[in-house]
Scaffold this motif. Structure first.
Motif, PDB file in Angstrom:
ATOM      1  N   ALA A  50      -5.708  16.356  -2.812  1.00 21.46           N
ATOM      2  CA  ALA A  50      -5.624  15.486  -1.629  1.00 21.46           C
ATOM      3  C   ALA A  50      -5.939  14.044  -1.991  1.00 21.46           C
ATOM      4  CB  ALA A  50      -6.576  15.981  -0.544  1.00 21.46           C
ATOM      5  N   GLU A  51      -6.972  13.843  -2.825  1.00 15.17           N
ATOM      6  CA  GLU A  51      -7.329  12.492  -3.248  1.00 15.17           C
ATOM      7  C   GLU A  51      -6.189  11.844  -4.034  1.00 15.17           C
ATOM      8  OE1 GLU A  51     -10.583  10.236  -6.079  1.00 15.17           O
ATOM      9  OE2 GLU A  51     -10.940  12.309  -5.489  1.00 15.17           O
ATOM     10  N   PHE A  52      -5.562  12.615  -4.902  1.00 12.32           N
ATOM     11  CA  PHE A  52      -4.429  12.101  -5.669  1.00 12.32           C
ATOM     12  C   PHE A  52      -3.283  11.709  -4.746  1.00 12.32           C
ATOM     13  CE2 PHE A  52      -0.384  12.666  -7.836  1.00 12.32           C
ATOM     14  CZ  PHE A  52      -0.559  11.886  -8.960  1.00 12.32           C
ATOM     15  N   ALA A  53      -2.984  12.553  -3.780  1.00 15.90           N
ATOM     16  CA  ALA A  53      -1.887  12.267  -2.846  1.00 15.90           C
ATOM     17  C   ALA A  53      -2.155  10.992  -2.059  1.00 15.90           C
ATOM     18  CB  ALA A  53      -1.676  13.444  -1.908  1.00 15.90           C
ATOM     19  N   VAL A  54      -3.392  10.781  -1.660  1.00 16.69           N
ATOM     20  CA  VAL A  54      -3.733   9.570  -0.912  1.00 16.69           C
ATOM     21  C   VAL A  54      -3.669   8.350  -1.818  1.00 16.69           C
ATOM     22  CG1 VAL A  54      -5.594   8.388   0.306  1.00 16.69           C
ATOM     23  CG2 VAL A  54      -5.091  10.774   0.820  1.00 16.69           C
ATOM     24  N   ARG A  55      -4.233   8.459  -3.028  1.00 11.15           N
ATOM     25  CA  ARG A  55      -4.224   7.313  -3.943  1.00 11.15           C
ATOM     26  C   ARG A  55      -2.816   6.874  -4.334  1.00 11.15           C
ATOM     27  NH1 ARG A  55      -6.234   8.479  -8.884  1.00 11.15           N
ATOM     28  NH2 ARG A  55      -6.705  10.624  -8.380  1.00 11.15           N
ATOM     29  N   VAL A  56      -1.921   7.835  -4.513  1.00 11.45           N
ATOM     30  CA  VAL A  56      -0.554   7.504  -4.914  1.00 11.45           C
ATOM     31  C   VAL A  56       0.323   7.242  -3.683  1.00 11.45           C
ATOM     32  CG1 VAL A  56       1.495   8.382  -6.094  1.00 11.45           C
ATOM     33  CG2 VAL A  56      -0.758   8.786  -7.056  1.00 11.45           C
ATOM     34  N   GLY A  57       0.106   7.983  -2.617  1.00 10.26           N
ATOM     35  CA  GLY A  57       0.950   7.867  -1.430  1.00 10.26           C
ATOM     36  C   GLY A  57       0.719   6.611  -0.620  1.00 10.26           C
ATOM     37  N   ALA A  58      -0.522   6.118  -0.583  1.00  9.36           N
ATOM     38  CA  ALA A  58      -0.820   4.934   0.223  1.00  9.36           C
ATOM     39  C   ALA A  58      -0.040   3.700  -0.233  1.00  9.36           C
ATOM     40  CB  ALA A  58      -2.320   4.660   0.239  1.00  9.36           C
ATOM     41  N   PRO A  59       0.008   3.393  -1.518  1.00  5.37           N
ATOM     42  CA  PRO A  59       0.818   2.243  -1.938  1.00  5.37           C
ATOM     43  C   PRO A  59       2.315   2.435  -1.667  1.00  5.37           C
ATOM     44  CG  PRO A  59      -0.700   2.855  -3.682  1.00  5.37           C
ATOM     45  CD  PRO A  59      -0.781   3.916  -2.639  1.00  5.37           C
ATOM     46  N   ILE A  60       2.789   3.677  -1.787  1.00  3.46           N
ATOM     47  CA  ILE A  60       4.198   3.944  -1.491  1.00  3.46           C
ATOM     48  C   ILE A  60       4.464   3.676  -0.009  1.00  3.46           C
ATOM     49  CG2 ILE A  60       5.949   5.759  -1.340  1.00  3.46           C
ATOM     50  CD1 ILE A  60       4.682   6.977  -3.883  1.00  3.46           C
ATOM     51  N   TRP A  61       3.575   4.161   0.855  1.00  6.70           N
ATOM     52  CA  TRP A  61       3.702   3.943   2.295  1.00  6.70           C
ATOM     53  C   TRP A  61       3.685   2.439   2.602  1.00  6.70           C
ATOM     54  CZ3 TRP A  61       4.002   7.474   6.408  1.00  6.70           C
ATOM     55  CH2 TRP A  61       3.892   6.922   7.674  1.00  6.70           C
ATOM     56  N   PHE A  62       2.741   1.704   2.006  1.00  8.39           N
ATOM     57  CA  PHE A  62       2.600   0.272   2.272  1.00  8.39           C
ATOM     58  C   PHE A  62       3.841  -0.495   1.823  1.00  8.39           C
ATOM     59  CE2 PHE A  62       0.997  -3.999   1.217  1.00  8.39           C
ATOM     60  CZ  PHE A  62       0.513  -4.351   2.458  1.00  8.39           C
ATOM     61  N   CYS A  63       4.337  -0.201   0.639  1.00  7.70           N
ATOM     62  CA  CYS A  63       5.546  -0.889   0.145  1.00  7.70           C
ATOM     63  C   CYS A  63       6.763  -0.549   1.002  1.00  7.70           C
ATOM     64  CB  CYS A  63       5.801  -0.511  -1.313  1.00  7.70           C
ATOM     65  SG  CYS A  63       4.571  -1.171  -2.443  1.00  7.70           S
ATOM     66  N   THR A  64       6.869   0.699   1.406  1.00  8.43           N
ATOM     67  CA  THR A  64       7.976   1.104   2.276  1.00  8.43           C
ATOM     68  C   THR A  64       7.911   0.344   3.594  1.00  8.43           C
ATOM     69  OG1 THR A  64       7.978   3.287   1.281  1.00  8.43           O
ATOM     70  CG2 THR A  64       9.110   3.052   3.390  1.00  8.43           C
ATOM     71  N   ALA A  65       6.717   0.231   4.171  1.00  7.14           N
ATOM     72  CA  ALA A  65       6.553  -0.488   5.439  1.00  7.14           C
ATOM     73  C   ALA A  65       6.948  -1.946   5.296  1.00  7.14           C
ATOM     74  CB  ALA A  65       5.116  -0.357   5.930  1.00  7.14           C
ATOM     75  N   LEU A  66       6.556  -2.574   4.205  1.00 10.03           N
ATOM     76  CA  LEU A  66       6.922  -3.986   3.998  1.00 10.03           C
ATOM     77  C   LEU A  66       8.438  -4.157   3.863  1.00 10.03           C
ATOM     78  CD1 LEU A  66       4.171  -5.240   1.524  1.00 10.03           C
ATOM     79  CD2 LEU A  66       4.389  -5.732   3.971  1.00 10.03           C
ATOM     80  N   ILE A  67       9.065  -3.261   3.135  1.00 11.57           N
ATOM     81  CA  ILE A  67      10.515  -3.341   2.942  1.00 11.57           C
ATOM     82  C   ILE A  67      11.249  -3.116   4.261  1.00 11.57           C
ATOM     83  CG2 ILE A  67      12.487  -2.208   1.841  1.00 11.57           C
ATOM     84  CD1 ILE A  67      10.558  -1.734  -0.581  1.00 11.57           C
ATOM     85  N   VAL A  68      10.819  -2.110   5.032  1.00 10.12           N
ATOM     86  CA  VAL A  68      11.471  -1.829   6.315  1.00 10.12           C
ATOM     87  C   VAL A  68      11.250  -2.980   7.286  1.00 10.12           C
ATOM     88  CG1 VAL A  68      11.442  -0.300   8.330  1.00 10.12           C
ATOM     89  CG2 VAL A  68      11.390   0.662   6.032  1.00 10.12           C
ATOM     90  N   PHE A  69      10.038  -3.547   7.306  1.00 10.00           N
ATOM     91  CA  PHE A  69       9.770  -4.685   8.182  1.00 10.00           C
ATOM     92  C   PHE A  69      10.639  -5.886   7.799  1.00 10.00           C
ATOM     93  CE2 PHE A  69       7.585  -8.657   9.154  1.00 10.00           C
ATOM     94  CZ  PHE A  69       7.448  -8.530  10.520  1.00 10.00           C
ATOM     95  N   ALA A  70      10.740  -6.158   6.503  1.00  6.96           N
ATOM     96  CA  ALA A  70      11.576  -7.281   6.055  1.00  6.96           C
ATOM     97  C   ALA A  70      13.038  -7.059   6.445  1.00  6.96           C
ATOM     98  CB  ALA A  70      11.449  -7.458   4.546  1.00  6.96           C
ATOM     99  N   TYR A  71      13.510  -5.819   6.320  1.00 12.92           N
ATOM    100  CA  TYR A  71      14.880  -5.501   6.728  1.00 12.92           C
ATOM    101  C   TYR A  71      15.062  -5.740   8.224  1.00 12.92           C
ATOM    102  CZ  TYR A  71      19.010  -2.781   7.863  1.00 12.92           C
ATOM    103  OH  TYR A  71      20.237  -2.384   8.353  1.00 12.92           O
ATOM    104  N   ALA A  72      14.113  -5.259   9.024  1.00 12.14           N
ATOM    105  CA  ALA A  72      14.218  -5.429  10.480  1.00 12.14           C
ATOM    106  C   ALA A  72      14.146  -6.901  10.867  1.00 12.14           C
ATOM    107  CB  ALA A  72      13.096  -4.645  11.163  1.00 12.14           C
ATOM    108  N   LYS A  73      13.279  -7.642  10.203  1.00 13.31           N
ATOM    109  CA  LYS A  73      13.128  -9.080  10.504  1.00 13.31           C
ATOM    110  C   LYS A  73      14.418  -9.835  10.170  1.00 13.31           C
ATOM    111  CE  LYS A  73      10.293 -12.620  11.253  1.00 13.31           C
ATOM    112  NZ  LYS A  73       9.716 -12.891  12.540  1.00 13.31           N
ATOM    113  N   ARG A  74      15.028  -9.477   9.057  1.00  9.78           N
ATOM    114  CA  ARG A  74      16.240 -10.167   8.630  1.00  9.78           C
ATOM    115  C   ARG A  74      17.453  -9.810   9.484  1.00  9.78           C
ATOM    116  NH1 ARG A  74      18.317  -9.225   2.722  1.00  9.78           N
ATOM    117  NH2 ARG A  74      20.210  -8.461   3.640  1.00  9.78           N
TER     118      ARG A  74
END
Length: 77
Positions: A50-74
């Motif tokens: 679980a700790e591994f999934a959170v440590r690796v998954g959180a940055p993936i989630w954050f980067c995905t959110a930034l990319i999707v937000f930038a797409y929506a903004k554009r």
């Protein structure tokens, strides 16, 4: 006659759409990445997994959110 339900036409980014797309894309793309990266990791217990999934998954989630937000903004109407 029931009261009329109001509708909105938000200006700017539709954050609900951003959250939904982020969730789906992270599961579809992020989960296989986390699984692939866990192959060589030493994960002896469920807590370590679980700790591994959170440590690796959180940055993936954050980067995905930034990319999707930038797409929506554009591409906002």
């Amino acid at each position: 006659m029931p009261e009329r339900v109001e509708t909105t036409n938000p200006e700017g980014v539709d954050y609900g759409w951003v959250m939904q797309v982020t969730f789906v894309v992270t599961i579809v793309i992020g989960a296989p990445i986390v699984a692939f990266l866990s192959v060589n990791a030493d994960l002896p217990s469920w807590g370590a997994r679980a700790e591994f999934a959170v440590r690796v998954g959180a940055p993936i989630w954050f980067c995905t959110a930034l990319i999707v937000f930038a797409y929506a903004k554009r591409n906002q109407a």
